[in-house]
Design a protein around this motif. Structure first.
Motif, short mmCIF file in Angstrom:
data_model
loop_
_atom_site.label_atom_id
_atom_site.label_comp_id
_atom_site.label_asym_id
_atom_site.label_seq_id
_atom_site.Cartn_x
_atom_site.Cartn_y
_atom_site.Cartn_z
N GLY A 75 -49.27 -9.81 8.65
CA GLY A 75 -48.04 -10.33 8.06
C GLY A 75 -46.90 -10.45 9.06
O GLY A 75 -47.12 -10.51 10.28
N ASN B 264 -47.25 -11.64 -0.19
CA ASN B 264 -48.44 -11.59 0.68
C ASN B 264 -49.46 -10.73 -0.06
O ASN B 264 -49.56 -9.54 0.16
N THR B 265 -50.18 -11.35 -1.00
CA THR B 265 -50.96 -10.52 -1.91
C THR B 265 -52.32 -11.11 -2.23
O THR B 265 -52.52 -12.33 -2.19
N ARG B 266 -53.25 -10.22 -2.53
CA ARG B 266 -54.60 -10.60 -2.97
C ARG B 266 -54.91 -9.83 -4.25
O ARG B 266 -54.70 -8.63 -4.32
N LEU C 82 -51.52 -17.22 5.66
CA LEU C 82 -50.30 -16.91 6.42
C LEU C 82 -50.08 -17.95 7.51
O LEU C 82 -48.98 -18.48 7.67
N ALA D 10 -51.28 -6.60 5.63
CA ALA D 10 -50.05 -6.11 6.26
C ALA D 10 -50.09 -6.36 7.78
O ALA D 10 -49.12 -6.85 8.36
N LEU E 37 -41.30 -13.75 4.71
CA LEU E 37 -42.55 -13.54 3.98
C LEU E 37 -42.28 -12.61 2.80
O LEU E 37 -42.29 -11.39 2.95
N ARG F 171 -45.73 -6.12 5.64
CA ARG F 171 -46.15 -5.66 4.32
C ARG F 171 -47.33 -6.47 3.78
O ARG F 171 -47.36 -7.69 3.90
N GLY F 172 -48.27 -5.76 3.19
CA GLY F 172 -49.36 -6.42 2.48
C GLY F 172 -49.53 -5.77 1.12
O GLY F 172 -49.27 -4.57 0.97
N THR F 173 -49.94 -6.55 0.14
CA THR F 173 -50.20 -5.98 -1.18
C THR F 173 -51.52 -6.51 -1.71
O THR F 173 -51.90 -7.65 -1.44
#
Lengths: 461, 431
Positions: free
Chosen positions: B90, A41-43, A120, B87, A38, B63-65
């Protein structure tokens, strides 16, 4: 949905000055699985308000990252000052813009901004399918992405509107290595208009598409280089759509016409085979909702189709209000801005070549030697109409049959020369809408077309 | 405390309260003032006030952003919640890393706008182009000033503050005469102040003069193998494509880079040194710290033909076992050669001088083919006519081992310093 902060501000417009107020919220969600890792992983959310004010041939523009009435009033005030500064400096003396129809459009329905887990879970399910069924791949990438653009528009003399345009896509990229150690790649996007949960209900619905993509990858792994030079090619609908957008569409955007594009002096002339017709559709194309419908533009102009080529003859340009006056033509809703802090520019919407009478299989069967070019990864063109498209999947045609796959290549030509060589047009239109057009600002656009048989220069060895 | 510092502090506290074990926050405010022109006429004055907020959270190495553009307390809280949720849902990966040391405060360029002088310099450029390059039509021009203030903070105590300002000019234009026109071309540059006329900067004069010579073109005949001289503008785009194909995160993570085992080996002609140097004084308001919180330092990617470093993030470095790139900027510098451009051209029997390349993204193997735009034929050591409908194809990695010459002249545009580079063995094809 964004709060209604501007519909009551009509009284803030200065009398006689064409003014626009726009509140906007843009969302983007993205998940990237690269080889099962991964890595994305973003918004992203951005919102704000902007104003544009016209004064005698120049505009002032101002924006702030704040969705409030105070911010809207302040932006309007700053935009007015900017317009006056420029008017005072250059004194263009063009007077007021011609009147346009006014009214308002009803608010559009909200959409479901799904939580990140949905993206996801979807990508992980699709990635698991690929890694389980095709363990020999050199690499694989699965991307889930969604974006939306919500605008509330108020203009001094045009349409007021609330518009909302979500779209969702999944990208699959597969890599293998040839016997000689050369990496090869195939890429496909799936999806279209709507929120992610309505466009993608089940990962299994894409398994068949992935299987077909893998077959193409295996064919490409055994591929050959195209022979450089002019060749008879059948362009897929995806490529003819890019051709319509890049090589013809940009040359008939009025700002580029004014800048000296090749199309300017050709209005009313034959620029293509009589088999070719082309339109920039506003919201409905071939009796269906267009991939990315536009009902009103950011100048408050009610959107309608812009007919560009009719049976080979160039019949129109795409305009904004200012250049509509310059060319004495009616603006048709092509002035669009990407982000809240962007000014409207002349942009395409859903640009397509119309279908013709032929069947694809007959087009291939009737070609002694050439190429069937299927997928592209990008395209560029300039104001002379000279274009270039990257081709990521194609096959040789020999004696009316598909042969070996070809490695990545490029085709090029001059649009209004090449379009005159079109001698067959298929009866099926394929649309693509996942990309962004780049012209100072990005912009989601739809491109479409049927298969075209033509003579085009192809790169290779 | 600046508003940006207040925002990053609040965001970091919110993430830690939610349960993030590691986190970072970046906040920026930018004020842009931009004159826009169409067809050589001023059409728009644009001023924008923008914020950006970027959060990163780690929950059990997941991890998340998120990113947003509001500094309001409720927006910060919402962004932190979204980031934490991303996150939490994830995938755990021990390779993720935040900087544990670093920090600093930076003030670069011209933070304060001189709007009057920006207008006057733009008008001066228009007047000069009209007088000196009468066949050029300016399709679009923008002249802007951007002032940025920023704050970075992470849960290891690494903190940066920055204040930067720069001017930038972009022109798109073509040559026109008697109903004929050249392909469009563009030039752009960044500068830290308004002390010099715009026309004297970057590649403006060269490209404007060339546009007038490119109105009347000849198609190239047939197909041959020849030498291509890339101008600095074109070389920059070719080199970015090359390093993306062979040295970037994605191709090393997925193992498709042809250079994956080439570190420390000769991948190019020994005359080639390719660096990323944001601290070079010729670079205007370039990167001072990375998104991962590391202090930016200059480095050589290729030194005298030897591959010294990949362009890897800390994550990709940890994944692949290589070292992290000392910066993530695009401040590209190629060391100049010893030979004058005219002397390199004089050695070429047949080839092209290519100012712009319009091609598809090359595949993982680096095979490229595309149209040579705004280009001139070279024959018997002399520059010939401008060409049209001419394609070039070759291999990006192969190109680096077929270098005929690197010019001693370079072009600086505030974000790069590049010479002219001549490469043998390129397939050139026309009608």
């Amino acid at each position: 949905m964004i709060p209604d902060i501007i519909s009551s501000l009509h009284g803030s417009f200065k009398p006689g000055a064409h003014s626009e107020l726009r509140a906007q919220r843009s969302l983007a969600r993205r998940v990237v699985l690269l080889g099962g890792n991964l890595v994305g992983n973003t918004r992203q959310d951005s919102q704000g308000v902007s104003a544009r004010v016209y004064s005698n041939g120049v505009y002032g523009f101002a924006s702030a990252a704040d969705l409030s009435q105070d911010a809207a009033r302040k932006a309007l005030d700053t935009a007015s000052q900017n317009a006056l500064f420029l008017d005072d400096k250059v004194r263009p003396g063009k007077g007021a813009l011609p009147q346009i129809a006014h009214g308002s459009l009803p608010r559009q329905a909200d959409f479901n901004d799904v939580e990140q887990k949905r993206y996801l879970d979807f990508t992980q399910a699709l990635d698991s399918y690929i890694s389980g069924k095709y363990p020999g791949l050199a690499s694989r990438t699965v991307v889930a992405t969604a974006d939306s653009m919500e605008k509330q528009l108020l203009t001094s003399d045009g349409y007021a509107a609330h518009t909302l345009a979500p779209r969702s896509y999944v990208y699959v990229i597969l890599n293998a290595v040839t016997d000689k150690g050369m990496p090869v790649e195939v890429f496909r996007s799936f999806g279209g208009r709507g929120s992610f949960d309505t466009v993608f209900t089940d990962p299994a619905a894409l398994y068949g598409e992935v299987d077909r993509l893998y077959e193409h990858l295996m064919n490409k792994r055994e591929g050959t280089f195209a022979k450089a030079g002019v060749a008879t090619c059948i362009l897929s609908g995806e490529l003819s759509g890019i051709l319509a957008h890049e090589a013809v569409g940009h040359t008939v955007e009025a700002d580029l016409v004014l800048g000296g594009s090749v199309a300017g002096p050709m209005l009313g002339q034959m620029v293509a085979s009589p088999l070719v017709s082309m339109t920039d559709f506003a919201h409905t194309a071939f009796d269906q909702t267009a991939p990315l419908p536009v009902y009103v533009d950011d100048e408050g102009v009610l959107a309608e189709d812009a007919e560009l080529i009719r049976n080979g003859k160039l019949v129109g340009f795409m305009l904004n209000r200012e250049l509509g006056r310059h060319y004495n033509m009616r603006p048709q809703g092509n002035a669009r801005a990407f982000a809240f802090n962007d000014e409207p520019l002349i942009r395409m919407r859903n640009t397509a070549i119309h279908p013709g009478p032929n069947k694809l299989q007959d087009m291939i069967a009737g070609t002694e030697e050439g190429y069937y070019l299927m997928y592209t990864n990008n395209g560029q063109a300039d104001t002379t109409g000279e274009f270039m498209f990257g081709v990521t999947l194609g096959y040789e045609i020999k004696n009316g049959k598909l042969g070996q796959a070809i490695f990545d290549t490029t085709i090029s030509g001059v649009a209004f020369d090449m379009l005159k060589t079109v001698d067959m047009v298929s009866d099926q239109v394929t649309w693509a809408s996942s990309g962004f057009c780049g012209k100072k600002q990005p912009m989601p656009v739809g491109v479409g077309g049927p298969e075209l048989r033509c003579q085009v220069m192809i790169g290779g060895r | 405390m600046t508003r940006e510092q207040q925002t990053t502090t609040a965001a970091l506290q919110a993430l830690e309260r939610l349960g993030a074990q590691q986190a970072s926050a970046q906040a920026h405010t930018s004020r842009k003032t931009e004159f826009n022109l169409e067809n050589g006429q001023f059409t728009l004055l644009r001023t924008t006030l923008d914020h950006s907020l970027a959060l990163q959270a780690f929950v059990d190495q997941r991890r998340g952003t998120v990113s947003g553009n509001s500094f309001e307390p409720e927006a910060i809280a919402a962004a932190a919640r979204d980031c934490f949720a991303a996150a939490r849902d994830g995938q755990s990966d021990p390779a993720w890393e935040l900087a544990r040391e670093g920090g600093g405060s930076f003030d670069t360029g011209a933070f304060t706008l001189d709007r009057e002088l920006l207008f006057n310099r733009t008008q001066e450029m228009l007047d000069a182009i009209k007088a000196e390059y009468p066949k050029v039509v300016l399709e679009s021009v923008s002249a802007q000033h951007v002032a940025r203030e920023g704050s970075y903070l992470n849960s290891h105590g690494v903190a940066y503050d920055s204040r930067a300002g720069s001017y930038g000019v972009f022109l798109m234009f073509s040559g026109h005469e008697g109903g004929k026109s050249s392909s469009f071309n563009h030039s752009s540059f960044e500068c830290a102040d308004l002390s010099r006329p715009f026309l004297d900067q970057g590649s403006l004069r060269q490209n404007l003069a060339d546009a007038q010579k490119q109105i009347h073109t000849q198609p190239t005949k047939g197909k041959f193998e020849g030498t291509v001289v890339f101008t600095p503008d074109c070389l920059g785009s070719m080199l970015y494509e090359l390093v993306s194909n062979y040295a970037a995160d994605s191709v090393l993570l997925d193992g498709t880079s042809l250079w994956k085992d080439a570190l420390g080996t000769q991948v190019a002609d020994p005359r080639l040194t390719l660096s990323f140097k944001p601290l070079d004084p010729r670079m205007v308001s370039a990167e001072r710290y990375t998104q991962e919180g590391f202090l930016s330092r200059d480095y050589d990617l290729i030194e005298r033909g030897v591959l010294k470093q990949f362009m890897l993030s800390a994550y990709a470095a940890n994944k692949t076992g290589h070292s992290r790139a000392p910066n993530t900027s695009h401040a590209i510098i190629v060391a100049p050669g010893q030979t004058a451009l005219k002397d390199i051209l004089s050695t070429i029997d047949k080839g092209l001088l290519v100012s712009r390349y319009s091609g598809g993204a090359s595949g993982a193997g680096g095979e490229f083919s595309g149209v040579a735009k705004n280009s001139f034929l070279i024959e018997n050591g002399q520059l010939g006519p401008a060409v049209s409908e001419t394609m070039i194809s070759g291999n990006l990695a192969g190109m680096l081992n077929s270098i005929r010459g690197i010019s001693r002249e370079t072009m600086e545009d505030g974000s790069s310093s590049l010479p002219w580079l001549a490469v043998d063995g390129i397939t050139i094809s026309g009608k």
